[in-house]
Scaffold this motif. Sequence first.
Motif, PDB file in Angstrom:
ATOM      1  N   ARG A   1      27.871 -27.483 -48.427  1.00  0.00           N
ATOM      2  CA  ARG A   1      28.155 -26.117 -48.893  1.00  0.00           C
ATOM      3  C   ARG A   1      29.044 -26.216 -50.132  1.00  0.00           C
ATOM      4  NH1 ARG A   1      32.426 -23.600 -45.704  1.00  0.00           N
ATOM      5  NH2 ARG A   1      33.631 -24.643 -47.302  1.00  0.00           N
ATOM      6  N   ILE A   2      28.622 -25.532 -51.178  1.00  0.00           N
ATOM      7  CA  ILE A   2      29.415 -25.469 -52.406  1.00  0.00           C
ATOM      8  C   ILE A   2      29.864 -24.030 -52.593  1.00  0.00           C
ATOM      9  CG2 ILE A   2      29.431 -25.825 -54.914  1.00  0.00           C
ATOM     10  CD1 ILE A   2      28.801 -28.422 -53.573  1.00  0.00           C
ATOM     11  N   LEU A   3      31.174 -23.810 -52.587  1.00  0.00           N
ATOM     12  CA  LEU A   3      31.726 -22.516 -52.983  1.00  0.00           C
ATOM     13  C   LEU A   3      32.161 -22.697 -54.422  1.00  0.00           C
ATOM     14  CD1 LEU A   3      33.986 -21.703 -49.888  1.00  0.00           C
ATOM     15  CD2 LEU A   3      31.667 -20.892 -50.346  1.00  0.00           C
ATOM     16  N   TYR A   4      31.670 -21.866 -55.312  1.00  0.00           N
ATOM     17  CA  TYR A   4      31.989 -21.973 -56.734  1.00  0.00           C
ATOM     18  C   TYR A   4      32.295 -20.568 -57.226  1.00  0.00           C
ATOM     19  CZ  TYR A   4      31.668 -23.404 -61.625  1.00  0.00           C
ATOM     20  OH  TYR A   4      31.948 -23.667 -62.950  1.00  0.00           O
ATOM     21  N   GLY A   5      33.581 -20.302 -57.436  1.00  0.00           N
ATOM     22  CA  GLY A   5      33.978 -18.931 -57.748  1.00  0.00           C
ATOM     23  C   GLY A   5      33.604 -18.055 -56.563  1.00  0.00           C
ATOM     24  N   LYS A   6      32.762 -17.057 -56.795  1.00  0.00           N
ATOM     25  CA  LYS A   6      32.338 -16.164 -55.714  1.00  0.00           C
ATOM     26  C   LYS A   6      30.954 -16.506 -55.186  1.00  0.00           C
ATOM     27  CE  LYS A   6      35.329 -12.558 -57.283  1.00  0.00           C
ATOM     28  NZ  LYS A   6      35.677 -11.200 -57.336  1.00  0.00           N
ATOM     29  N   GLU A   7      30.349 -17.578 -55.727  1.00  0.00           N
ATOM     30  CA  GLU A   7      29.008 -17.988 -55.297  1.00  0.00           C
ATOM     31  C   GLU A   7      29.089 -19.018 -54.179  1.00  0.00           C
ATOM     32  OE1 GLU A   7      26.225 -19.423 -58.247  1.00  0.00           O
ATOM     33  OE2 GLU A   7      27.194 -18.167 -59.763  1.00  0.00           O
TER      34      GLU A   7
ATOM     35  N   ASP B   1      37.214 -25.417 -43.743  1.00  0.00           N
ATOM     36  CA  ASP B   1      38.190 -25.106 -44.797  1.00  0.00           C
ATOM     37  C   ASP B   1      37.481 -24.405 -45.953  1.00  0.00           C
ATOM     38  OD1 ASP B   1      40.260 -25.019 -46.621  1.00  0.00           O
ATOM     39  OD2 ASP B   1      40.222 -27.163 -47.062  1.00  0.00           O
ATOM     40  N   ASP B   2      37.836 -23.152 -46.194  1.00  0.00           N
ATOM     41  CA  ASP B   2      37.244 -22.379 -47.294  1.00  0.00           C
ATOM     42  C   ASP B   2      38.174 -22.298 -48.503  1.00  0.00           C
ATOM     43  OD1 ASP B   2      34.988 -21.887 -45.836  1.00  0.00           O
ATOM     44  OD2 ASP B   2      35.573 -19.874 -45.216  1.00  0.00           O
ATOM     45  N   SER B   3      39.296 -23.027 -48.481  1.00  0.00           N
ATOM     46  CA  SER B   3      40.250 -22.912 -49.582  1.00  0.00           C
ATOM     47  C   SER B   3      39.636 -23.475 -50.860  1.00  0.00           C
ATOM     48  CB  SER B   3      41.558 -23.625 -49.244  1.00  0.00           C
ATOM     49  OG  SER B   3      41.329 -25.002 -49.068  1.00  0.00           O
ATOM     50  N   LEU B   4      39.893 -22.805 -51.953  1.00  0.00           N
ATOM     51  CA  LEU B   4      39.351 -23.201 -53.250  1.00  0.00           C
ATOM     52  C   LEU B   4      40.404 -23.974 -54.029  1.00  0.00           C
ATOM     53  CD1 LEU B   4      37.621 -19.825 -54.222  1.00  0.00           C
ATOM     54  CD2 LEU B   4      36.575 -21.820 -53.163  1.00  0.00           C
ATOM     55  N   SER B   5      39.952 -24.925 -54.817  1.00  0.00           N
ATOM     56  CA  SER B   5      40.863 -25.659 -55.694  1.00  0.00           C
ATOM     57  C   SER B   5      40.239 -25.719 -57.075  1.00  0.00           C
ATOM     58  CB  SER B   5      41.119 -27.066 -55.156  1.00  0.00           C
ATOM     59  OG  SER B   5      39.931 -27.830 -55.188  1.00  0.00           O
ATOM     60  N   SER B   6      41.053 -25.976 -58.059  1.00  0.00           N
ATOM     61  CA  SER B   6      40.541 -26.115 -59.421  1.00  0.00           C
ATOM     62  C   SER B   6      41.396 -27.126 -60.174  1.00  0.00           C
ATOM     63  CB  SER B   6      40.533 -24.766 -60.142  1.00  0.00           C
ATOM     64  OG  SER B   6      41.847 -24.305 -60.330  1.00  0.00           O
ATOM     65  N   HIS B   7      40.804 -27.724 -61.180  1.00  0.00           N
ATOM     66  CA  HIS B   7      41.502 -28.679 -62.041  1.00  0.00           C
ATOM     67  C   HIS B   7      40.673 -28.820 -63.302  1.00  0.00           C
ATOM     68  CE1 HIS B   7      38.452 -31.642 -60.793  1.00  0.00           C
ATOM     69  NE2 HIS B   7      38.623 -31.146 -59.580  1.00  0.00           N
TER      70      HIS B   7
ATOM     71  N   ASN C   1      34.983 -25.357 -53.772  1.00  0.00           N
ATOM     72  CA  ASN C   1      35.162 -26.072 -52.519  1.00  0.00           C
ATOM     73  C   ASN C   1      33.847 -26.768 -52.200  1.00  0.00           C
ATOM     74  OD1 ASN C   1      34.677 -26.206 -49.462  1.00  0.00           O
ATOM     75  ND2 ASN C   1      36.876 -25.822 -49.518  1.00  0.00           N
ATOM     76  N   VAL C   2      33.917 -28.036 -51.848  1.00  0.00           N
ATOM     77  CA  VAL C   2      32.741 -28.821 -51.469  1.00  0.00           C
ATOM     78  C   VAL C   2      32.976 -29.273 -50.034  1.00  0.00           C
ATOM     79  CG1 VAL C   2      31.374 -30.879 -51.953  1.00  0.00           C
ATOM     80  CG2 VAL C   2      32.408 -29.608 -53.851  1.00  0.00           C
ATOM     81  N   ALA C   3      32.070 -28.926 -49.128  1.00  0.00           N
ATOM     82  CA  ALA C   3      32.279 -29.235 -47.713  1.00  0.00           C
ATOM     83  C   ALA C   3      30.946 -29.455 -46.999  1.00  0.00           C
ATOM     84  CB  ALA C   3      33.040 -28.092 -47.046  1.00  0.00           C
ATOM     85  N   CYS C   4      31.051 -29.987 -45.808  1.00  0.00           N
ATOM     86  CA  CYS C   4      29.894 -30.171 -44.938  1.00  0.00           C
ATOM     87  C   CYS C   4      29.395 -28.789 -44.502  1.00  0.00           C
ATOM     88  CB  CYS C   4      30.326 -30.985 -43.721  1.00  0.00           C
ATOM     89  SG  CYS C   4      29.012 -31.319 -42.549  1.00  0.00           S
ATOM     90  N   TYR C   5      28.088 -28.656 -44.389  1.00  0.00           N
ATOM     91  CA  TYR C   5      27.486 -27.424 -43.884  1.00  0.00           C
ATOM     92  C   TYR C   5      26.752 -27.783 -42.602  1.00  0.00           C
ATOM     93  CZ  TYR C   5      24.782 -23.111 -43.689  1.00  0.00           C
ATOM     94  OH  TYR C   5      24.224 -21.920 -43.299  1.00  0.00           O
TER      95      TYR C   5
ATOM     96  N   PRO D   1      45.965 -33.939 -47.634  1.00  0.00           N
ATOM     97  CA  PRO D   1      45.165 -32.821 -47.147  1.00  0.00           C
ATOM     98  C   PRO D   1      43.944 -32.550 -48.017  1.00  0.00           C
ATOM     99  CG  PRO D   1      47.119 -32.026 -48.217  1.00  0.00           C
ATOM    100  CD  PRO D   1      47.207 -33.520 -48.203  1.00  0.00           C
ATOM    101  N   SER D   2      44.001 -32.897 -49.301  1.00  0.00           N
ATOM    102  CA  SER D   2      42.846 -32.722 -50.189  1.00  0.00           C
ATOM    103  C   SER D   2      43.079 -33.524 -51.461  1.00  0.00           C
ATOM    104  CB  SER D   2      42.634 -31.245 -50.533  1.00  0.00           C
ATOM    105  OG  SER D   2      43.657 -30.794 -51.401  1.00  0.00           O
ATOM    106  N   LEU D   3      42.054 -33.576 -52.291  1.00  0.00           N
ATOM    107  CA  LEU D   3      42.135 -34.346 -53.530  1.00  0.00           C
ATOM    108  C   LEU D   3      43.028 -33.664 -54.568  1.00  0.00           C
ATOM    109  CD1 LEU D   3      40.874 -36.974 -54.491  1.00  0.00           C
ATOM    110  CD2 LEU D   3      39.025 -35.649 -55.489  1.00  0.00           C
TER     111      LEU D   3
END
Length: 186
Positions: free
Chosen positions: A142-148, A122-128, A167-171, A43-45
């Motif tokens: 589209r880059i979601l980074y924290g709240k930005e 998909d707006d779900s955020l992940s971190s590592h 989150n990195v996704a197509c816009y 489902p994701s990396l």
Amino acid sequence: MSSIGTRIKSYREKQNLTIEDLANRTVLPEDFIRAVEEDDQYPSLQPLVKLARALGVRLGTFLDDQVSSDPLITRLADREEELTTHMGGKEPGVVFHSLGKGKTDRHMEPFFIELLPESGKDDSLSSHEGEEFIVVQSGQVRILYGKEESVLSPGDSVYFNSVVPHNVACYGDEKAEIYAVLYFPE
């Protein structure tokens, strides 16, 4: 070449771990690990990163099938799809093409990535742990980074600390293509 799921199972079995053991180490559901090993579902990396860490290997270990010498050259004509993630287990969302496959001593994971329009749902955020560097080749990203939230166009790049939820996704409705380099500290 064996599938990524087959390689994960092989590493798990070499360490005499059950699926339950691996689930406890990763906090991933046993059913999910079974689906990865048997059905090659991703489902994701982020879950693959968790599996690699729990097994004590690099993410790229699941993609490697040979050892190469320096320098490693990947010709455009030889580039192959290595991994496709699915949004909600259904539609393909992100297609990864490893650009480091075969360089077994690497410390970075370079990819050419196709972000399909489905990924933008998909707006779900992940971190590592680690860092990421991305350059947009085509389309909008589209880059979601924290709240930005930021939208990148061809030629734009972003470099960020991956521990911050992102989150990195197509816009938009057109596929986007990016080059990404991920660094995971050992």
